[in-house]
Scaffold this motif. Structure first.
Motif, PDB file in Angstrom:
ATOM      1  N   MET A   1       0.847  -1.186   0.000  1.00 24.14           N
ATOM      2  CA  MET A   1       0.000   0.000   0.000  1.00 24.14           C
ATOM      3  C   MET A   1       0.885   1.239   0.000  1.00 24.14           C
ATOM      4  O   MET A   1       1.851   1.329   0.730  1.00 24.14           O
ATOM      5  N   TYR A   2       0.506   2.232  -0.837  1.00 24.82           N
ATOM      6  CA  TYR A   2       1.287   3.460  -0.935  1.00 24.82           C
ATOM      7  C   TYR A   2       0.937   4.403   0.207  1.00 24.82           C
ATOM      8  O   TYR A   2      -0.220   4.641   0.503  1.00 24.82           O
ATOM      9  N   SER A  12      12.152  18.133   4.392  1.00 29.72           N
ATOM     10  CA  SER A  12      13.378  17.926   3.632  1.00 29.72           C
ATOM     11  C   SER A  12      13.137  18.186   2.153  1.00 29.72           C
ATOM     12  O   SER A  12      11.995  18.259   1.696  1.00 29.72           O
ATOM     13  N   PRO A  13      14.209  18.311   1.348  1.00 28.47           N
ATOM     14  CA  PRO A  13      14.066  18.616  -0.075  1.00 28.47           C
ATOM     15  C   PRO A  13      13.228  17.561  -0.802  1.00 28.47           C
ATOM     16  O   PRO A  13      13.201  16.396  -0.390  1.00 28.47           O
ATOM     17  N   PRO A  14      12.531  17.937  -1.876  1.00 27.46           N
ATOM     18  CA  PRO A  14      11.758  16.971  -2.650  1.00 27.46           C
ATOM     19  C   PRO A  14      12.640  15.809  -3.110  1.00 27.46           C
ATOM     20  O   PRO A  14      13.789  16.013  -3.525  1.00 27.46           O
ATOM     21  N   ARG A  15      12.096  14.606  -3.046  1.00 24.52           N
ATOM     22  CA  ARG A  15      12.841  13.403  -3.412  1.00 24.52           C
ATOM     23  C   ARG A  15      12.415  12.954  -4.808  1.00 24.52           C
ATOM     24  O   ARG A  15      11.237  12.715  -5.060  1.00 24.52           O
ATOM     25  N   VAL A  16      13.402  12.820  -5.698  1.00 22.06           N
ATOM     26  CA  VAL A  16      13.157  12.443  -7.087  1.00 22.06           C
ATOM     27  C   VAL A  16      13.849  11.119  -7.386  1.00 22.06           C
ATOM     28  O   VAL A  16      15.040  10.955  -7.099  1.00 22.06           O
ATOM     29  N   LEU A  17      13.100  10.167  -7.951  1.00 26.35           N
ATOM     30  CA  LEU A  17      13.675   8.901  -8.396  1.00 26.35           C
ATOM     31  C   LEU A  17      13.908   8.977  -9.897  1.00 26.35           C
ATOM     32  O   LEU A  17      13.033   9.421 -10.646  1.00 26.35           O
ATOM     33  N   GLU A  51       8.226  -0.591  -6.001  1.00 26.60           N
ATOM     34  CA  GLU A  51       8.350  -0.991  -4.602  1.00 26.60           C
ATOM     35  C   GLU A  51       8.855   0.171  -3.757  1.00 26.60           C
ATOM     36  O   GLU A  51       8.390   0.377  -2.629  1.00 26.60           O
ATOM     37  N   ARG A  52       9.768   0.943  -4.316  1.00 28.11           N
ATOM     38  CA  ARG A  52      10.296   2.104  -3.592  1.00 28.11           C
ATOM     39  C   ARG A  52       9.190   3.141  -3.369  1.00 28.11           C
ATOM     40  O   ARG A  52       9.110   3.747  -2.290  1.00 28.11           O
ATOM     41  N   VAL A  53       8.332   3.329  -4.348  1.00 30.36           N
ATOM     42  CA  VAL A  53       7.234   4.285  -4.212  1.00 30.36           C
ATOM     43  C   VAL A  53       6.281   3.878  -3.090  1.00 30.36           C
ATOM     44  O   VAL A  53       5.788   4.715  -2.340  1.00 30.36           O
ATOM     45  N   THR A  54       6.038   2.578  -2.945  1.00 24.92           N
ATOM     46  CA  THR A  54       5.115   2.111  -1.902  1.00 24.92           C
ATOM     47  C   THR A  54       5.633   2.417  -0.503  1.00 24.92           C
ATOM     48  O   THR A  54       4.852   2.500   0.441  1.00 24.92           O
ATOM     49  N   ARG A  55       6.948   2.593  -0.352  1.00 22.11           N
ATOM     50  CA  ARG A  55       7.510   2.914   0.965  1.00 22.11           C
ATOM     51  C   ARG A  55       7.380   4.386   1.313  1.00 22.11           C
ATOM     52  O   ARG A  55       7.673   4.800   2.421  1.00 22.11           O
ATOM     53  N   GLY A  56       6.915   5.194   0.358  1.00 21.30           N
ATOM     54  CA  GLY A  56       6.630   6.594   0.629  1.00 21.30           C
ATOM     55  C   GLY A  56       7.836   7.491   0.513  1.00 21.30           C
ATOM     56  O   GLY A  56       8.926   7.066   0.130  1.00 21.30           O
ATOM     57  N   ASP A  57       7.637   8.780   0.830  1.00 17.64           N
ATOM     58  CA  ASP A  57       8.689   9.792   0.801  1.00 17.64           C
ATOM     59  C   ASP A  57       9.246   9.969  -0.609  1.00 17.64           C
ATOM     60  O   ASP A  57      10.440  10.148  -0.801  1.00 17.64           O
ATOM     61  N   VAL A  58       8.367   9.891  -1.623  1.00 17.04           N
ATOM     62  CA  VAL A  58       8.761  10.100  -3.015  1.00 17.04           C
ATOM     63  C   VAL A  58       7.888  11.212  -3.598  1.00 17.04           C
ATOM     64  O   VAL A  58       6.663  11.181  -3.473  1.00 17.04           O
ATOM     65  N   ASP A  59       8.509  12.203  -4.219  1.00 14.34           N
ATOM     66  CA  ASP A  59       7.772  13.344  -4.753  1.00 14.34           C
ATOM     67  C   ASP A  59       7.648  13.334  -6.271  1.00 14.34           C
ATOM     68  O   ASP A  59       6.726  13.934  -6.811  1.00 14.34           O
ATOM     69  N   LEU A  73       7.044   2.589 -19.676  1.00 14.30           N
ATOM     70  CA  LEU A  73       5.582   2.611 -19.738  1.00 14.30           C
ATOM     71  C   LEU A  73       4.976   1.626 -18.737  1.00 14.30           C
ATOM     72  O   LEU A  73       4.005   1.943 -18.040  1.00 14.30           O
ATOM     73  N   GLN A  74       5.553   0.439 -18.674  1.00 17.09           N
ATOM     74  CA  GLN A  74       5.067  -0.554 -17.712  1.00 17.09           C
ATOM     75  C   GLN A  74       5.260  -0.064 -16.272  1.00 17.09           C
ATOM     76  O   GLN A  74       4.385  -0.243 -15.422  1.00 17.09           O
ATOM     77  N   ALA A  75       6.415   0.537 -16.028  1.00 16.34           N
ATOM     78  CA  ALA A  75       6.690   1.047 -14.681  1.00 16.34           C
ATOM     79  C   ALA A  75       5.733   2.174 -14.318  1.00 16.34           C
ATOM     80  O   ALA A  75       5.247   2.260 -13.187  1.00 16.34           O
ATOM     81  N   CYS A  76       5.437   3.044 -15.281  1.00 19.05           N
ATOM     82  CA  CYS A  76       4.509   4.142 -15.041  1.00 19.05           C
ATOM     83  C   CYS A  76       3.130   3.605 -14.656  1.00 19.05           C
ATOM     84  O   CYS A  76       2.515   4.072 -13.692  1.00 19.05           O
ATOM     85  N   ARG A  77       2.662   2.623 -15.404  1.00 16.87           N
ATOM     86  CA  ARG A  77       1.354   2.033 -15.115  1.00 16.87           C
ATOM     87  C   ARG A  77       1.331   1.437 -13.703  1.00 16.87           C
ATOM     88  O   ARG A  77       0.371   1.602 -12.957  1.00 16.87           O
ATOM     89  N   LEU A  78       2.427   0.774 -13.327  1.00 23.90           N
ATOM     90  CA  LEU A  78       2.508   0.141 -12.005  1.00 23.90           C
ATOM     91  C   LEU A  78       2.552   1.193 -10.898  1.00 23.90           C
ATOM     92  O   LEU A  78       1.886   1.060  -9.861  1.00 23.90           O
ATOM     93  N   ILE A  79       3.323   2.257 -11.103  1.00 28.79           N
ATOM     94  CA  ILE A  79       3.422   3.323 -10.107  1.00 28.79           C
ATOM     95  C   ILE A  79       2.055   3.956  -9.863  1.00 28.79           C
ATOM     96  O   ILE A  79       1.645   4.181  -8.727  1.00 28.79           O
ATOM     97  N   LYS A  80       1.328   4.224 -10.944  1.00 30.69           N
ATOM     98  CA  LYS A  80       0.015   4.838 -10.798  1.00 30.69           C
ATOM     99  C   LYS A  80      -0.975   3.912 -10.108  1.00 30.69           C
ATOM    100  O   LYS A  80      -1.857   4.365  -9.370  1.00 30.69           O
TER     101      LYS A  80
END
Length: 328
Positions: A1-2, A12-17, A51-59, A73-80
């Motif tokens: 869960m996100y 803290s500064p915005p976090r970018v992956l 998986e990293r996005v689900t742990r939070g603290d990602v902007d 594209l696949q990763a984008c669909r999964l992130i959303k």
């Protein structure tokens, strides 16, 4: 869960992956963003991103469309899909001729794109634009949370309020019926509260209510629920609690309130109040209790009886006519 990060200017500064398989480009983007104050995490593939996005603290996430294994594209669909109600903006990085990927990316939920070879100023402008949108979204989320909290919390004591009580006790009663489990309910009244207000003023009365609320919370278990019923009355719900367990908790509450004086300021004067409470205890299952309304009514009747018999005691509705006063 996100778990969405709700950004704040003081945080803290915005976090970018950044997911980019070309090392030179990856380091270039990472250095550019770090140089402008962003916290950056670099990845060669997109596989760890979701998986990293689900742990939070990602902007923000920047994804190259062409990546080994899982593509952008696949990763984008999964992130959303894992973000749920949260908002994590995604910028796709594509080649100038790859119109199809840009259209598909925007269709599945990407928020923006940048074309290789990109201009550094354009990339920074798009990153900042996405972060502005995210900040706006997060401000709405914070405001919604505040409104939701105000709707179910008592402003003075911070306890759950009357509105929350009726929803929660109905749910707890239905659960107790469905699983054939006990449910205890205690109505608590601060003894001689009107005297305090009349003698010392409403500020002292408020201070007394706040302190009693704190002592109630401190005497309860994690599974128990305490609400402000109104005025100087509180209601405590004790899920999955039989008669003996309910008496034990009620004694603990009774003792916690009267164990030491309540100190408050009446103007410039400090006053000490020896507070006591009366309690009405009702239980399910028991005779005459067939609904959550019956349970509340039974607790209220037991409280009335405790007050009529002299206050500073516990009355148990299940044992008609029996007044129980703990022995110190």
């Amino acid at each position: 869960m996100y778990h969405p990060r709700v950004a704040d200017a003081s945080e803290s500064p915005p976090r970018v992956l950044v997911a980019e398989d070309d090392r030179v480009t990856r380091e270039l983007v990472g250095g550019l963003l770090r140089g402008h104050g962003f916290a950056v995490e670099l990845y060669e593939t997109a596989s760890p991103i979701a998986e990293r996005v689900t742990r939070g603290d990602v902007d923000l996430v920047i994804l190259d469309v062409v990546l080994p294994g899982m593509n952008g594209l696949q990763a984008c669909r999964l992130i959303k899909s894992v973000a749920g109600d949260g908002f994590v903006p995604v910028i796709l990085v594509t080649s100038k001729s790859d119109t199809e990927s840009r259209v598909e990316g925007l269709r599945i939920g990407a928020d923006d794109y940048v074309v290789k070879p990109f201009d550094e100023r354009e990339l920074l402008a798009r990153v900042n634009a996405m972060l502005r949108i995210k900040r706006g979204h997060d401000e709405v989320v914070r405001a919604k949370r505040r409104l939701e909290e105000l709707a179910v919390r008592d402003e003075l004591t911070g306890l759950f309020n009357f509105r929350y009580l009726h929803s929660r006790i109905h749910e707890e009663f239905k659960r107790a019926q469905r699983h054939r489990e006990p449910l205890a309910c205690a109505m608590v009244d601060v003894d001689h509260f009107k005297r305090v207000n009349d003698g010392h003023g409403h500020d002292v009365g408020d201070a007394l209510l706040v302190e009693v609320a704190e002592r109630l919370k401190g005497a309860l278990r994690e599974t128990d629920v305490v609400t402000r019923y109104g005025g100087d009355e509180f209601l405590v719900m004790l899920p999955s609690t039989h008669f003996s367990g309910a008496i034990t908790v009620a004694e603990r509450i009774w003792d916690a309130v009267r164990s030491r004086p309540v100190r408050a300021m009446a103007g410039r004067d400090r006053v000490e109040l020896n507070a006591t409470i009366s309690m009405g205890l009702a239980l399910f299952p028991s005779r005459d209790v067939g609904s959550s309304k019956d349970l509340l009514r039974a607790a209220d009747q037991a409280l009335y009886q405790a007050k009529r018999e002299g206050r500073d005691r516990i009355c148990v509705f299940q044992h008609q006519g029996y007044i129980y006063r703990p022995v110190r």
